[in-house]
Design a protein around this motif. Structure first.
Motif, mmCIF file in Angstrom:
data_model
loop_
_atom_site.group_PDB
_atom_site.id
_atom_site.type_symbol
_atom_site.label_atom_id
_atom_site.label_comp_id
_atom_site.label_asym_id
_atom_site.label_seq_id
_atom_site.Cartn_x
_atom_site.Cartn_y
_atom_site.Cartn_z
ATOM 1 N N GLU A 69 4.927 -4.437 -14.424
ATOM 2 C CA GLU A 69 5.257 -3.421 -13.370
ATOM 3 C C GLU A 69 6.638 -3.541 -12.652
ATOM 4 O O GLU A 69 7.464 -2.592 -12.545
ATOM 5 C CB GLU A 69 3.996 -3.001 -12.344
ATOM 6 N N GLU A 70 6.402 -4.712 -12.172
ATOM 7 C CA GLU A 70 8.018 -5.369 -11.430
ATOM 8 C C GLU A 70 9.291 -5.202 -12.185
ATOM 9 O O GLU A 70 10.251 -4.763 -11.849
ATOM 10 C CB GLU A 70 7.738 -6.668 -10.895
ATOM 11 N N TYR A 88 -1.690 3.414 -20.036
ATOM 12 C CA TYR A 88 -1.153 3.230 -18.570
ATOM 13 C C TYR A 88 -2.034 2.357 -17.753
ATOM 14 O O TYR A 88 -3.380 2.377 -17.711
ATOM 15 C CB TYR A 88 -0.894 4.624 -18.004
ATOM 16 N N LEU A 89 -1.466 1.503 -16.915
ATOM 17 C CA LEU A 89 -2.180 0.736 -16.135
ATOM 18 C C LEU A 89 -2.683 1.270 -14.903
ATOM 19 O O LEU A 89 -2.025 1.064 -13.620
ATOM 20 C CB LEU A 89 -1.127 -0.594 -15.907
ATOM 21 N N CYS A 141 -13.653 0.545 -13.062
ATOM 22 C CA CYS A 141 -14.507 0.398 -12.107
ATOM 23 C C CYS A 141 -13.825 1.072 -10.919
ATOM 24 O O CYS A 141 -14.437 1.331 -10.147
ATOM 25 C CB CYS A 141 -15.298 -0.723 -12.039
ATOM 26 N N ASP A 142 -12.350 1.005 -10.917
ATOM 27 C CA ASP A 142 -11.545 1.273 -9.839
ATOM 28 C C ASP A 142 -11.546 2.730 -9.508
ATOM 29 O O ASP A 142 -11.079 3.224 -8.476
ATOM 30 C CB ASP A 142 -10.172 0.664 -10.007
ATOM 31 N N LEU A 144 -5.494 11.726 -10.696
ATOM 32 C CA LEU A 144 -5.147 10.082 -10.368
ATOM 33 C C LEU A 144 -5.296 10.160 -8.698
ATOM 34 O O LEU A 144 -4.586 10.787 -7.991
ATOM 35 C CB LEU A 144 -3.682 9.806 -10.720
ATOM 36 N N ARG A 145 -6.352 9.470 -8.526
ATOM 37 C CA ARG A 145 -6.754 9.362 -7.082
ATOM 38 C C ARG A 145 -5.994 8.512 -6.144
ATOM 39 O O ARG A 145 -6.120 8.896 -4.857
ATOM 40 C CB ARG A 145 -8.309 8.852 -7.069
ATOM 41 N N GLU A 146 -5.272 7.664 -6.589
ATOM 42 C CA GLU A 146 -4.382 6.755 -5.967
ATOM 43 C C GLU A 146 -3.245 6.324 -6.795
ATOM 44 O O GLU A 146 -3.308 6.338 -7.907
ATOM 45 C CB GLU A 146 -5.240 5.638 -5.183
ATOM 46 N N ASP A 147 -2.377 5.870 -5.852
ATOM 47 C CA ASP A 147 -0.906 5.587 -6.775
ATOM 48 C C ASP A 147 -1.054 3.904 -6.573
ATOM 49 O O ASP A 147 -0.848 3.343 -5.540
ATOM 50 C CB ASP A 147 0.284 5.974 -5.782
ATOM 51 N N VAL A 148 -1.391 3.238 -7.698
ATOM 52 C CA VAL A 148 -1.520 1.903 -7.923
ATOM 53 C C VAL A 148 -0.102 1.334 -8.399
ATOM 54 O O VAL A 148 -0.020 0.112 -8.515
ATOM 55 C CB VAL A 148 -2.628 1.272 -8.748
#
Length: 183
Positions: free
Chosen positions: A61-62, A108-109, A114-115, A132-136
């Motif tokens: 990701e980085e 996609y990651l 379970c998250d 997408l419930r959150e931005d990881v």
């Protein structure tokens, strides 16, 4: 002990690493170090599987964020969007909305299942909708909108590959099968 989910996550990590390699080579004319390519069971710390995978996720990701920022600074962000859309368009997908969803979910990651980051809202033969419930991903970016633009370009290409259309509203995605005329 390694389970199927660990191999699934490793596959997603390796896919992102490959994208990073392609971007660096195409746009910057240089290879990047990338991840250890040996099989997961040869490189994983069996006492800390989740920590090992989390570290690899952070690394890819980085790396993507750094590559994209470098390209944006050089004025090549629009070219990168075209590259990602073409990459999606060149995938060999079955002409079904569920194929588009499955491809995104398998590459996609977006955390572990379970998250519950990805929530499938509706699934019909001709239309699949998810949120997408959150931005990881945003934590790795100076400007997270660049990540989402790249991802959406890829999704647009995938939808075209599957003869589908896509509507995006924030983090809600709907892929619909395009009806073909019989003229």
């Amino acid at each position: 002990m390694l389970a199927a989910i660990h191999y699934q996550m490793d596959g997603k990590i390796r896919w992102q690493d490959q994208i990073n390699q392609e971007i660096s080579e195409k746009f910057l004319n240089r290879p990047i170090r990338g991840l250890d390519k040996r099989p997961l069971e040869e490189i994983v710390d069996g006492t800390n599987i989740h920590g090992f995978l989390a570290q690899r996720i952070q690394e890819v990701e980085e790396t993507l964020a750094q590559l994209v920022e470098e390209l944006a600074d050089k004025g090549q962000f629009e070219e990168l969007l075209v590259f990602m859309e073409d990459k999606g368009r060149n995938e060999n997908l079955e002409a079904k909305p569920q194929a588009v969803f499955a491809h995104m979910a398998n590459h996609y990651l977006d955390g572990m299942p379970c998250d519950r980051v990805v929530e499938l809202v509706s699934q019909e033969e001709d239309a699949w909708t998810w949120i997408l419930r959150e931005d990881v991903h945003g934590q790795y970016w100076q400007d997270p909108t660049k990540y989402w633009a790249l991802r959406e370009a890829y999704l647009q290409g995938l939808a075209q590959a599957a003869s589908c259309g896509v509507q995006i509203q924030g983090r809600k995605y709907e892929v619909k099968k395009c009806m073909q005329s019989n003229d």
